[in-house]
Design a protein around this motif. Structure first.
Motif, mmCIF file in Angstrom:
data_model
loop_
_atom_site.group_PDB
_atom_site.id
_atom_site.type_symbol
_atom_site.label_atom_id
_atom_site.label_comp_id
_atom_site.label_asym_id
_atom_site.label_seq_id
_atom_site.Cartn_x
_atom_site.Cartn_y
_atom_site.Cartn_z
ATOM 1 N N SER A 104 0.764 -1.021 -0.129
ATOM 2 C CA SER A 104 -0.095 0.039 -0.075
ATOM 3 C C SER A 104 0.942 1.155 0.236
ATOM 4 N N ILE A 105 0.371 2.239 -0.518
ATOM 5 C CA ILE A 105 0.795 3.583 -0.125
ATOM 6 C C ILE A 105 -0.502 4.501 0.045
ATOM 7 N N ILE A 106 -0.285 5.083 1.124
ATOM 8 C CA ILE A 106 -1.419 5.571 1.898
ATOM 9 C C ILE A 106 -1.115 6.917 2.007
ATOM 10 N N ASN A 107 -1.850 8.069 1.850
ATOM 11 C CA ASN A 107 -1.878 9.430 2.039
ATOM 12 C C ASN A 107 -2.556 9.563 3.610
ATOM 13 N N PHE A 108 -1.970 10.119 4.304
ATOM 14 C CA PHE A 108 -2.735 10.353 5.658
ATOM 15 C C PHE A 108 -2.558 11.825 5.959
ATOM 16 N N ASP A 109 -3.819 12.434 5.349
ATOM 17 C CA ASP A 109 -3.946 13.942 5.627
ATOM 18 C C ASP A 109 -3.683 14.522 6.969
ATOM 19 N N PRO A 110 -4.330 14.000 8.180
ATOM 20 C CA PRO A 110 -4.120 14.626 9.380
ATOM 21 C C PRO A 110 -2.631 14.765 9.884
ATOM 22 N N ALA A 111 -1.811 14.031 9.641
ATOM 23 C CA ALA A 111 -0.349 14.039 9.916
ATOM 24 C C ALA A 111 0.528 14.396 8.667
ATOM 25 N N LYS A 112 0.295 14.998 7.653
ATOM 26 C CA LYS A 112 0.621 15.340 6.308
ATOM 27 C C LYS A 112 1.885 14.342 6.196
#
Length: 103
Positions: free
Chosen positions: A61-69
């Motif tokens: 997986s490659i996950i963008n985790f917005d809350p942690a930038k």
């Protein structure tokens, strides 16, 4: 030509995520830099496959985790943690290929 990811990332690290997987984190200094990299889809399976010399199928997986930038990348370990010939059981030294990314 872009700028080195090391100029926009606060943290680039890798870690063990079980005996069969490695996870790499790229945590950006600010939301603008994170959004720029995310929107341009710079961190993608083709890039990771090339950097780590692994087939795209080995990228879990490659996950963008917005809350942690942050962008989190998980791949299959080339060797099971602790196996004969495996040299980084904690996975703490596997982020080096990411350091050469330009954004």
């Amino acid at each position: 030509m872009g700028i080195p990811i090391t100029e926009v990332a606060e943290v680039i690290r890798s870690k063990n995520s079980g005996p069969y997987e490695l996870t790499m984190d790229i945590i950006f200094k600010d939301f603008d830099s994170y959004e720029n990299v995310k929107q341009k889809n710079i961190i993608n399976k083709k890039l990771i496959s090339s950097l780590y010399q692994i087939p795209e199928e080995d990228i879990i997986s490659i996950i963008n985790f917005d809350p942690a930038k942050a962008i989190k990348i998980t791949i299959k370990r080339p060797l099971v943690a602790g196996a004969v010939g495996e040299s980084d059981v904690y996975g703490a030294q596997q982020h080096a290929p990411l350091l050469g990314i330009e954004v």
